[in-house]
Design a protein around this motif. Sequence first.
Motif, short mmCIF file in Angstrom:
data_model
loop_
_atom_site.label_atom_id
_atom_site.label_comp_id
_atom_site.label_asym_id
_atom_site.label_seq_id
_atom_site.Cartn_x
_atom_site.Cartn_y
_atom_site.Cartn_z
N ALA A 147 2.04 -0.32 7.17
CA ALA A 147 2.13 0.84 6.27
C ALA A 147 2.03 2.00 7.23
CB ALA A 147 0.67 0.76 5.63
N GLU A 158 1.41 6.29 7.19
CA GLU A 158 0.75 7.16 6.32
C GLU A 158 0.37 8.22 6.56
OE1 GLU A 158 -3.12 5.83 4.41
OE2 GLU A 158 -3.10 4.01 5.48
N GLU A 165 2.69 7.79 1.80
CA GLU A 165 2.70 6.44 2.54
C GLU A 165 3.52 5.42 1.78
OE1 GLU A 165 -1.18 4.43 1.83
OE2 GLU A 165 -0.99 3.30 3.60
N HIS A 219 -6.04 -3.91 5.97
CA HIS A 219 -5.88 -3.31 7.17
C HIS A 219 -6.11 -4.41 8.33
CE1 HIS A 219 -7.74 0.69 5.21
NE2 HIS A 219 -6.18 0.75 5.39
N ASP A 254 0.85 -1.16 -0.13
CA ASP A 254 -0.14 -0.07 -0.06
C ASP A 254 0.81 1.29 0.02
OD1 ASP A 254 -1.98 1.79 0.57
OD2 ASP A 254 -2.43 0.95 2.68
N HIS A 304 -1.22 1.02 9.28
CA HIS A 304 -1.92 -0.16 9.89
C HIS A 304 -0.88 -1.10 9.61
CE1 HIS A 304 -2.56 -0.43 5.41
NE2 HIS A 304 -2.92 1.03 5.58
MN MN Z 1 -2.83 2.43 4.10
#
Ligand code: MN
Length: 298
Positions: free
Chosen positions: A187, A189, A282, A164, A96, A156
């Motif tokens: 991840a 972000e 991210e 997630h 992601d 997450h």
């Molecule tokens: Mn994300």
Amino acid sequence: MDLEKYKLQIEAGRIASWIRDYARNIVKVDASLLECTELIEGKIQEMGAKIAFPNDMSINSMAAHYSALLNDTTKFQENDLIKVDIGVHIQGHVVDTALTVNLGNNNKELVKASEDALNEAIKLATPGRKLKEIGEVINNTIENAGFASIKNLSGHGIGHYIIHTKPTVPNFNNNDNTELYEGQVIAIEPFASTGVGLVTEGKPSEIYALLVKKQVRDQTARKVLSFIEKEYNTLPFAKRWLAKHFNTLQLQLALNNLEREGIIKQYAQLPEKSKGLVSQSEHTILVLDKPRVLTLEE
Ligand code: MN
Ligand code: MN
């Protein structure tokens, strides 16, 4: 650390990294949001991976979860600030990543604030690090630049076929003393805003995800559901994807039916509460003594 088990995620990260550069090149003034979205989603598949979630292109005060609607007519305009959020997976190994494309000169500081916050946070993605420390450095970096960190959005963990999962990687010091561990994939972000630093639930996004597998009576709904289970499993999908396979009116009735039955859920768009401008950065990171940014692979 044996990286063999991360092989497919590393490959997905390499593709996502390439796609991020591609997005930066095609998102321009007067370009169509829907066309850019389809180009990005098409490229992911051409490169031998799959789309982990509908590509998002959230403009200006829209912080997240704006994906091209069916028949979307949006064109990018001078000074737009576009958060392009990209999800790639290979056999469920998800990455992601997001960037902010700035179609003007007015908001360079805002974009830099989320980028700097991400870079500072990545340095802390090491085994034993407390989650609150990551949140703290993100919030401090953004506030020191004169902006607000969006506190009700977060990074997450990433799981197999799951975008997630635990832990929540906060964008402020939330007092979470949970420690990161070696080999975890997360991840991070940060979102920087000129507003109050909160998002609220906006309009329906036409992005859905399967919640539970159960029977439905309606025949069209049943067909749509079996397509969803086969093609997307538990990963999010867009109405415009299904519209390529089903009659639009029947599809809408089926989706409404499945949503009402609690079989699928629809995500809401997430605008900033005070209509402030928003930037986002991210990356997906493998937690190691020397953190490895999976979405920055050559
Ligand atoms: Mn994300
Ligand atoms: Mn994302």
